[in-house]
Write an enzyme that holds these catalytic residues in place. Structure first.
Site, short mmCIF file in Angstrom:
data_model
loop_
_atom_site.label_atom_id
_atom_site.label_comp_id
_atom_site.label_asym_id
_atom_site.label_seq_id
_atom_site.Cartn_x
_atom_site.Cartn_y
_atom_site.Cartn_z
N SER A 1 46.91 30.77 44.58
CA SER A 1 45.90 30.00 43.83
C SER A 1 46.56 28.82 43.14
O SER A 1 46.03 27.70 43.14
CB SER A 1 45.25 30.88 42.77
OG SER A 1 44.53 31.91 43.38
N ARG B 1 46.20 24.56 43.84
CA ARG B 1 45.79 23.66 42.75
C ARG B 1 46.87 22.62 42.45
O ARG B 1 46.58 21.51 42.03
CB ARG B 1 45.45 24.49 41.52
CG ARG B 1 44.10 25.24 41.67
CD ARG B 1 44.04 26.45 40.77
NE ARG B 1 42.74 27.09 40.71
CZ ARG B 1 42.29 28.02 41.57
NH1 ARG B 1 43.05 28.41 42.58
NH2 ARG B 1 41.10 28.57 41.42
N SER C 1 33.14 34.11 40.00
CA SER C 1 33.99 33.52 41.03
C SER C 1 34.78 32.35 40.48
O SER C 1 34.23 31.33 40.05
CB SER C 1 33.14 33.05 42.22
OG SER C 1 33.92 32.20 43.04
N GLN D 1 36.56 30.50 42.25
CA GLN D 1 36.46 29.40 43.21
C GLN D 1 35.26 28.52 42.90
O GLN D 1 35.34 27.29 42.96
CB GLN D 1 36.37 29.95 44.64
CG GLN D 1 37.64 30.68 45.04
CD GLN D 1 37.59 31.24 46.44
OE1 GLN D 1 36.56 31.20 47.11
NE2 GLN D 1 38.70 31.79 46.89
N ASP E 1 41.61 40.67 44.55
CA ASP E 1 42.29 40.61 45.85
C ASP E 1 43.15 41.85 46.11
O ASP E 1 43.74 41.98 47.18
CB ASP E 1 43.18 39.36 45.91
CG ASP E 1 42.34 38.09 45.93
OD1 ASP E 1 41.20 38.13 46.42
OD2 ASP E 1 42.83 37.06 45.44
N ARG F 1 35.96 43.84 53.03
CA ARG F 1 37.13 44.67 52.71
C ARG F 1 36.78 46.12 52.38
O ARG F 1 37.65 46.99 52.43
CB ARG F 1 37.93 44.03 51.57
CG ARG F 1 38.69 42.82 52.06
CD ARG F 1 39.58 42.21 51.01
NE ARG F 1 40.39 41.16 51.63
CZ ARG F 1 40.95 40.16 50.98
NH1 ARG F 1 40.80 40.06 49.66
NH2 ARG F 1 41.67 39.26 51.63
#
Ligand code: S3P
Length: 560
Positions: free
Chosen positions: A146, A150, A291, A293, A439, A470
């Protein structure tokens, strides 16, 4: 005609340059020395100047028009390089040279029959694992994915040069890096995790020549959509088979509310076609899903929007964007669950030290916990409080994890983690930990199988729209190994203590599933084969070697 046009560029021009260069140098006074000291490069480059003069005379005259067009184009570009050297314009030189290097590598791949970006679905990698093992040693896992994404994004948009250490050279973050090169940003490296980004300023991106291919990376696609919605040019974002199935309406809808013009494929899926030149206006957005994202996408769009853009999250999610924006001198107003930016500011280049990825460390935290006699230290792990759910959950299960040498580096907390084997017990995973360990569930499911008692996960429906579903894919893999689970719409129930046998598990191209089942081998009774593992390279290059080094009995096979 087409043949003549293509050959003018690919064959005739190189011959002309070779003839001309050799002739020029042969005319220089020191020609003897020049030829005596000519190195391999000169020899390789001018080999074709020994071609038949009559034939080439005929070729140039008969293909006159096409050759003149390509000579003009080349002369113009050569002139630009001349000016760059004269003006000591190192950004232009580096931009052209790095772009040419990438293109040359593309060319070699094409010649060997590979695509520009090798699609992982076309590579067949299988992990083979022998049961048992003990985990020990001292390791450092690759950089945080992540933060790596960025660092490129903000470094590219900053004024000045940003240097990044510890950058993850995985395929996801490399896709981001390549996409910024495609938008005219000069980026040196990566070279052993070191990257130097020549920022073009907040309004300095250039239109890419074609669609930006983001491989497997949901983070790249969602964060890019915010940035690109605010650009003056059109763009298109595409990805691999897995990314092409992932929901993008969650970013497209709020961006449209800001004034963006975005088309998606059916059901809000990629590709995203973004129409440039539409001014954005700040909005307040209450995110329906927790989220990072989506939050980051809107904050990035907010840098360009008129007024304030604020995002409220239903539960804390990773805050790397907020922290890094502050690091680049862009103020983010934060109030409990809300983050806001005011558009119109600028970013100032900085130095970034990317910590090791706790999501990659997680595989070894579980491995050393479940394999008896283990004692492993993992160095320099990112300990951002929005990421430490895996440590909290494992400790609730009874794991023995010591957090050592806590420090803050570049605005992100970092520590060394020492983990020793422990008798784990099943727990009800608190729902507030879900976004903080989002994750890490594939490998936490393996911990649950090896624990005593029942583990229950709820409130984790987001796991169904990751690189694979998942929940289902893990449950299917565990079934193959003889472990029964109960799948629910938003989670799973796993009764620990069941014997895990051997078998062949399909990872469905999901990197974290492949690595989770590699860890499972430590408490399996038979050998495990995990198929479709090429995507491990998206987040954890070198996983197999490192896992083997720590004591997992793993080998990788297969062919591209
Ligand atoms: C990420 C956020 C998370 C995570 C992903 C990386 C990020 O996704 O699963 O691997 O870098 O912002 P969501 O924010 O969509 O949950």
């Amino acid at each position: 005609a087409y043949h003549d046009e293509v050959l003018a560029a690919t064959s005739h021009l190189p011959h002309l340059i070779a003839f001309s260069l050799v002739d020029t140098l042969a005319g220089e006074d020191e020609n003897l020395d020049i030829f005596r000291y000519a190195a391999g490069g000169f020899r390789d480059f001018t080999r074709i100047a020994a071609s038949d003069p009559v034939m080439w005379h005929d070729i140039f005259l008969s293909n006159r028009d096409a050759v003149l067009r390509v000579i003009d184009h080349f002369t113009h570009d050569l002139d630009q390089l001349r000016t760059a050297i004269a003006d000591q314009d190192s950004a232009t030189l580096l931009r052209v040279f790095s772009r040419a290097k990438a293109a040359r590598e593309h060319f070699s791949k094409m010649l060997s029959g590979q695509a520009y970006v090798t699609k992982n679905s076309e590579k067949q990698v299988t992990f083979r694992l022998q049961p048992g093992g003990r985990i020990s040693g001292e390791i450092r896992v690759p950089g945080d994915k992540s933060i790596s994404h960025r660092s490129i994004m903000l470094g590219a948009l900053a004024d000045g040069i940003t240097e990044v250490k510890g950058f993850l050279e995985g395929e996801d973050s490399l896709a981001t890096l390549q996409a910024f090169r495609d938008m005219g940003v000069t980026i040196e490296g990566p070279d052993e995790g070191f990257v130097r980004i020549h920022g073009v300023g907040i309004n300095g991106l250039q239109a890419p020549r074609g669609p930006l291919y983001l491989g497997n990376s949901g983070t790249a696609m969602r964060l890019f959509s915010g940035l690109l919605a605010a650009q003056p040019f059109d763009s298109e974002l595409t990805g691999d088979e897995s990314l092409s199935k992932r929901p993008m309406g969650r970013v497209a809808d709020p961006l449209r509310a800001m004034g963006a013009v975005i088309d998606t494929a059916e059901g809000g899926r990629p590709p995203l076609k973004i129409r440039g030149g539409h001014g954005l206006t700040g909005i307040h957005y209450d995110m329906p899903v927790a989220s990072a994202q989506v939050k980051s996408c809107l904050l990035l769009a907010g840098l360009y929007a008129e007024g304030v853009t604020s995002v409220t999250e239903p539960a804390p999610t990773r805050d790397h964007t907020e922290r890094m924006l502050e690091g680049f001198g862009y103020h983010v107003y934060r109030d409990i669950a809300t983050a806001s930016v005011t558009g119109g500011g600028r970013l100032t280049a900085t130095a970034i030290d990317v910590p090791a990825d706790i999501s990659s460390a997680a595989f070894f935290l579980v491995a050393a916990s479940i394999a008896s006699g283990s004692d492993l230290t993992i160095r320099h792990v990112g300990m951002n409080p929005t990421r430490v759910g895996v440590i909290n959950i494992l400790r609730m299960m009874g794991a023995n994890i010591e957090v050592l040498e806590e420090r803050v580096i570049g605005g992100e907390p970092v520590a060394d983690l020492r983990v020793r084997s422990a008798d784990l017990k099943g727990i009800d995973i608190p729902e507030d930990q879900v976004p903080l360990a989002i994750d890490e569930f594939p490998v936490l499911f393996i911990a649950a199988v090896c624990a005593e008692g029942r583990t229950v996960l709820r409130g984790a429906e987001e796991l169904r729209v990751k690189e694979s579903d998942r929940i289902q894919v893990m449950a299917d893999g565990l079934t193959v190994l003889g472990v029964e689970t109960t799948v629910t719409p938003d989670g799973i129930v796993i009764d620990g203590g069941q014997t895990m046998a051997g078998g062949t598990v399909n990872s469905h191209g999901d990197h974290r599933i492949a690595m989770a089942f590699s860890v499972a081998s430590l408490c399996a009774s038979g050998s495990i084969e995990v198929t479709d593992c090429a995507n491990v390279a998206t987040s954890f290059p070198g996983f197999v070697e490192l896992a083997k080094w720590t004591g997992i009995n793993i080998s990788a096979g297969g062919a591209e």
